[in-house]
Design a protein around this motif. Structure first.
Motif, PDB file in Angstrom:
ATOM      1  N   GLU A 188      -0.207   3.340 -13.322  1.00  0.00           N
ATOM      2  CA  GLU A 188      -1.563   3.273 -13.859  1.00  0.00           C
ATOM      3  C   GLU A 188      -2.519   4.123 -13.027  1.00  0.00           C
ATOM      4  O   GLU A 188      -2.311   4.320 -11.829  1.00  0.00           O
ATOM      5  CB  GLU A 188      -2.049   1.818 -13.884  1.00  0.00           C
ATOM      6  N   ARG A 189      -3.564   4.612 -13.690  1.00  0.00           N
ATOM      7  CA  ARG A 189      -4.491   5.525 -13.021  1.00  0.00           C
ATOM      8  C   ARG A 189      -5.663   4.769 -12.396  1.00  0.00           C
ATOM      9  O   ARG A 189      -6.192   3.817 -12.973  1.00  0.00           O
ATOM     10  CB  ARG A 189      -5.016   6.563 -14.015  1.00  0.00           C
ATOM     11  N   ALA A 205       0.015   3.281  -7.812  1.00  0.00           N
ATOM     12  CA  ALA A 205      -0.785   3.796  -8.927  1.00  0.00           C
ATOM     13  C   ALA A 205      -0.862   5.310  -8.780  1.00  0.00           C
ATOM     14  O   ALA A 205      -0.482   5.876  -7.745  1.00  0.00           O
ATOM     15  CB  ALA A 205      -2.196   3.200  -8.912  1.00  0.00           C
TER      16      ALA A 205
END
Length: 209
Positions: free
Chosen positions: A166-167, A147
């Motif tokens: 993804e954060r 991530a």
């Protein structure tokens, strides 16, 4: 000697004395006498310390730990309190880097295993010291996490790490982040924002060296 390390060392030694040799710690299978023995061996017996990293030496390391843990407890605590200047990890050139997180984390390992523990309110200078160390550890230990991970210590700074995607955001006081990044995720008070599956993975990722 690093002021912060000296302070944590002294507080931990005092806590060892207060709790006695058989109090629990957050280190699985270790009571206070075992943790004290580990600290002494790390500073005075590099041959045994290698057993943490070199599989063929693990038996030697375990035997040495048992031997030191069986010493008179006050003698063992005195050895923790008074490190040798010749040690690879506690001499003036290396101590700040080698011992800042070592003594903070193990102090917390003893504190947080007790029923009445609560987060400490650390001076800003000490929090800044922990953040400097934690930010480096975050980059090292989380660089392959799947991530884009933002690690934030409000008032002290933030770092971005991870392998991208993804954060996810990890937020906490410097001491909590230091403890989290040392593999004690479940015993810390931090905030994780982002996809729940990734947050759970971060909470369960092995982070010890």
């Amino acid at each position: 000697m690093s002021r912060f390390v000296r302070s944590e060392r002294e507080k931990l030694a005092n806590l060892f004395v207060t709790l006695g040799p058989d109090a629990p710690t957050m280190c699985t299978g270790w009571a206070t006498k075992d943790l004290a023995a580990h600290l002494v061996i790390r500073e005075r017996r590099p041959d045994a310390s290698l057993g943490m990293f070199v599989p063929p030496l693990r038996g030697h390391a375990k035997n040495t730990l048992r031997s030191f843990a069986a010493k008179p407890y006050q003698e063992l605590v005195d050895l923790v309190r008074n490190p040798p200047m010749w040690s690879p990890v506690s001499n003036p050139l290396t101590e700040g880097l080698a011992n800042t997180l070592e003594f903070f984390v193990h102090h917390e390992d003893v504190r947080r295993a007790q029923a009445d523990w609560h987060p400490r309110e650390l001076p800003k200078e000490d929090q800044a010291t922990l953040w400097r160390n934690s930010s480096m550890i975050a980059r090292l230990r989380l660089r392959r996490f799947p991530a884009t991970l933002l690690v934030q210590a409000p008032g002290f700074g933030e770092v971005s790490t991870g392998a991208g995607g993804e954060r996810l955001r990890l937020v906490g006081a410097p001491g909590e982040l230091a403890y989290f990044l040392s593999g004690r995720q479940r015993a810390t008070r931090v905030q994780i924002d982002g996809p729940s599956a990734l947050a759970d993975r971060l909470r369960n990722t092995p982070l010890k060296i």
